[in-house]
Design a protein around this motif. Structure first.
Motif, PDB file in Angstrom:
ATOM      1  N   GLN A 143       0.814  -1.209   0.000  1.00 45.13           N
ATOM      2  CA  GLN A 143       0.000   0.000   0.000  1.00 45.13           C
ATOM      3  C   GLN A 143       0.856   1.272   0.000  1.00 45.13           C
ATOM      4  N   LEU A 144       1.907   1.288   0.795  1.00 45.71           N
ATOM      5  CA  LEU A 144       2.716   2.488   0.942  1.00 45.71           C
ATOM      6  C   LEU A 144       3.809   2.615  -0.110  1.00 45.71           C
ATOM      7  N   ASN A 145       4.245   1.512  -0.639  1.00 48.75           N
ATOM      8  CA  ASN A 145       5.383   1.539  -1.543  1.00 48.75           C
ATOM      9  C   ASN A 145       4.989   1.254  -2.983  1.00 48.75           C
ATOM     10  N   ALA A 146       3.852   1.766  -3.391  1.00 50.52           N
ATOM     11  CA  ALA A 146       3.394   1.542  -4.762  1.00 50.52           C
ATOM     12  C   ALA A 146       4.453   1.970  -5.785  1.00 50.52           C
ATOM     13  N   PRO A 147       5.130   3.124  -5.603  1.00 50.81           N
ATOM     14  CA  PRO A 147       6.159   3.500  -6.589  1.00 50.81           C
ATOM     15  C   PRO A 147       7.293   2.479  -6.682  1.00 50.81           C
ATOM     16  N   ALA A 148       7.703   1.921  -5.535  1.00 49.71           N
ATOM     17  CA  ALA A 148       8.782   0.924  -5.561  1.00 49.71           C
ATOM     18  C   ALA A 148       8.317  -0.337  -6.275  1.00 49.71           C
ATOM     19  N   MET A 149       7.089  -0.772  -5.991  1.00 50.08           N
ATOM     20  CA  MET A 149       6.552  -1.954  -6.668  1.00 50.08           C
ATOM     21  C   MET A 149       6.445  -1.710  -8.167  1.00 50.08           C
ATOM     22  N   GLN A 150       6.007  -0.503  -8.537  1.00 48.53           N
ATOM     23  CA  GLN A 150       5.922  -0.160  -9.957  1.00 48.53           C
ATOM     24  C   GLN A 150       7.306  -0.184 -10.587  1.00 48.53           C
ATOM     25  N   ALA A 151       8.316   0.262  -9.867  1.00 51.58           N
ATOM     26  CA  ALA A 151       9.683   0.244 -10.393  1.00 51.58           C
ATOM     27  C   ALA A 151      10.151  -1.188 -10.591  1.00 51.58           C
ATOM     28  N   TRP A 152       9.873  -2.057  -9.607  1.00 53.45           N
ATOM     29  CA  TRP A 152      10.257  -3.463  -9.737  1.00 53.45           C
ATOM     30  C   TRP A 152       9.562  -4.102 -10.931  1.00 53.45           C
ATOM     31  N   MET A 153       8.261  -3.862 -11.038  1.00 52.54           N
ATOM     32  CA  MET A 153       7.507  -4.438 -12.155  1.00 52.54           C
ATOM     33  C   MET A 153       7.975  -3.828 -13.479  1.00 52.54           C
ATOM     34  N   GLY A 154       8.311  -2.547 -13.456  1.00 49.88           N
ATOM     35  CA  GLY A 154       8.830  -1.898 -14.657  1.00 49.88           C
ATOM     36  C   GLY A 154      10.138  -2.531 -15.096  1.00 49.88           C
ATOM     37  N   SER A 155      10.982  -2.864 -14.133  1.00 50.58           N
ATOM     38  CA  SER A 155      12.252  -3.522 -14.432  1.00 50.58           C
ATOM     39  C   SER A 155      12.014  -4.876 -15.088  1.00 50.58           C
ATOM     40  N   TYR A 156      11.058  -5.632 -14.548  1.00 53.34           N
ATOM     41  CA  TYR A 156      10.719  -6.929 -15.131  1.00 53.34           C
ATOM     42  C   TYR A 156      10.176  -6.754 -16.547  1.00 53.34           C
ATOM     43  N   ALA A 157       9.284  -5.794 -16.734  1.00 56.63           N
ATOM     44  CA  ALA A 157       8.701  -5.549 -18.060  1.00 56.63           C
ATOM     45  C   ALA A 157       9.782  -5.128 -19.054  1.00 56.63           C
ATOM     46  N   GLU A 158      10.725  -4.320 -18.583  1.00 53.14           N
ATOM     47  CA  GLU A 158      11.825  -3.875 -19.461  1.00 53.14           C
ATOM     48  C   GLU A 158      12.693  -5.063 -19.874  1.00 53.14           C
ATOM     49  N   GLN A 159      12.986  -5.955 -18.938  1.00 59.25           N
ATOM     50  CA  GLN A 159      13.771  -7.146 -19.263  1.00 59.25           C
ATOM     51  C   GLN A 159      13.029  -8.017 -20.279  1.00 59.25           C
ATOM     52  N   SER A 160      11.720  -8.169 -20.094  1.00 56.86           N
ATOM     53  CA  SER A 160      10.917  -8.959 -21.037  1.00 56.86           C
ATOM     54  C   SER A 160      10.946  -8.331 -22.423  1.00 56.86           C
ATOM     55  N   GLN A 161      10.833  -7.025 -22.461  1.00 50.18           N
ATOM     56  CA  GLN A 161      10.840  -6.317 -23.744  1.00 50.18           C
ATOM     57  C   GLN A 161      12.198  -6.480 -24.436  1.00 50.18           C
ATOM     58  N   LYS A 162      13.284  -6.390 -23.679  1.00 46.93           N
ATOM     59  CA  LYS A 162      14.617  -6.580 -24.256  1.00 46.93           C
ATOM     60  C   LYS A 162      14.781  -7.990 -24.805  1.00 46.93           C
ATOM     61  N   ALA A 163      14.299  -8.982 -24.056  1.00 48.08           N
ATOM     62  CA  ALA A 163      14.401 -10.375 -24.514  1.00 48.08           C
ATOM     63  C   ALA A 163      13.603 -10.570 -25.792  1.00 48.08           C
ATOM     64  N   PHE A 164      12.429  -9.964 -25.857  1.00 50.66           N
ATOM     65  CA  PHE A 164      11.610 -10.089 -27.057  1.00 50.66           C
ATOM     66  C   PHE A 164      12.299  -9.407 -28.242  1.00 50.66           C
ATOM     67  N   ALA A 165      12.906  -8.246 -28.013  1.00 49.60           N
ATOM     68  CA  ALA A 165      13.618  -7.549 -29.081  1.00 49.60           C
ATOM     69  C   ALA A 165      14.805  -8.384 -29.575  1.00 49.60           C
ATOM     70  N   GLN A 166      15.530  -9.009 -28.646  1.00 52.76           N
ATOM     71  CA  GLN A 166      16.649  -9.873 -29.040  1.00 52.76           C
ATOM     72  C   GLN A 166      16.159 -11.054 -29.864  1.00 52.76           C
ATOM     73  N   MET A 167      15.041 -11.637 -29.447  1.00 54.11           N
ATOM     74  CA  MET A 167      14.486 -12.759 -30.190  1.00 54.11           C
ATOM     75  C   MET A 167      14.074 -12.310 -31.595  1.00 54.11           C
ATOM     76  N   ASN A 168      13.470 -11.131 -31.692  1.00 53.03           N
ATOM     77  CA  ASN A 168      13.044 -10.594 -32.980  1.00 53.03           C
ATOM     78  C   ASN A 168      14.245 -10.372 -33.898  1.00 53.03           C
ATOM     79  N   GLU A 169      15.323  -9.793 -33.355  1.00 53.86           N
ATOM     80  CA  GLU A 169      16.532  -9.575 -34.149  1.00 53.86           C
ATOM     81  C   GLU A 169      17.127 -10.899 -34.621  1.00 53.86           C
ATOM     82  N   GLN A 170      17.155 -11.879 -33.718  1.00 52.57           N
ATOM     83  CA  GLN A 170      17.688 -13.193 -34.069  1.00 52.57           C
ATOM     84  C   GLN A 170      16.856 -13.825 -35.184  1.00 52.57           C
ATOM     85  N   MET A 171      15.545 -13.707 -35.092  1.00 55.94           N
ATOM     86  CA  MET A 171      14.669 -14.259 -36.130  1.00 55.94           C
ATOM     87  C   MET A 171      14.918 -13.576 -37.471  1.00 55.94           C
TER      88      MET A 171
END
Length: 187
Positions: A143-171
């Motif tokens: 409840q109190l640390n919504a920005p921190a949780m959003q940052a953590w989730m943002g980090s995960y989403a960014e990693q997923s996006q990078k992995a997808f971009a790498q896969m796309n380039e490889q393809m």
């Protein structure tokens, strides 16, 4: 429901030897599972617990030695999906099915595997950073640390996006190489 001791002297035509620390489970024609390391019959729920505990498990047909590990793991997933809160929506399952037999099947499997691995790493980091929190403290943190949780989730989403971009380039590289082998140039 564990039964003690069974004849472990049956011949098995195992084609592949398990790694030394891997738990070998034999599946008999009567659908029973036998843990060779404990010399007991075990249930599917106990195999699930071994997997949850991180123990490497190999399931073999007792008669032929064929590897049945994937089918047993899929059976565990099916039972989990059927009872309780499913992890996959019908739309997600339909999309996965659509990739079978498709030229992108191998890439889809690799992408799913990378995404799950990144999520596991994210979860481990989160658990490490929040060690010892009581359920009440977790609620307060959420409840109190919504920005921190959003940052953590943002980090995960960014990693997923990078992995997808790498896969796309490889393809794209692989497609260009394959087309080049046939004398077709990219426009």
């Amino acid at each position: 429901m564990r039964d003690k001791k069974t004849p472990e002297t049956e011949t098995s035509g195992s084609q592949e030897q398990p790694s030394p620390r891997e738990r070998t489970i034999k599946k008999y024609p009567n659908r029973r599972l036998y843990d060779t390391s404990t010399s007991t019959y075990i249930t599917l729920a106990e195999v699930k617990q071994l997997v949850i505990n991180g123990e490497p498990v190999s399931v073999r047909d007792a008669k032929t030695g064929d590897d049945l590990t994937r089918s047993i793991l899929l059976q565990i997933i099916l039972e989990e999906e059927a009872g309780g809160t499913p992890m996959f929506s019908e739309a997600a399952l339909a999309n996965i099915i659509r990739f079978y037999g498709h030229a992108m099947q191998g890439f889809m499997g690799a992408q799913l595997e990378k995404s799950v691995q990144m999520f596991v790493e994210f979860q481990a980091r989160l658990a490490e950073q929040t060690q010892g929190l009581s359920p009440e403290k977790w609620t307060q943190l959420m409840q109190l640390n919504a920005p921190a949780m959003q940052a953590w989730m943002g980090s995960y989403a960014e990693q997923s996006q990078k992995a997808f971009a790498q896969m796309n380039e490889q393809m794209q590289r692989q497609a260009e190489q394959m087309l080049g082998a046939f004398g077709i140039k990219k426009r």
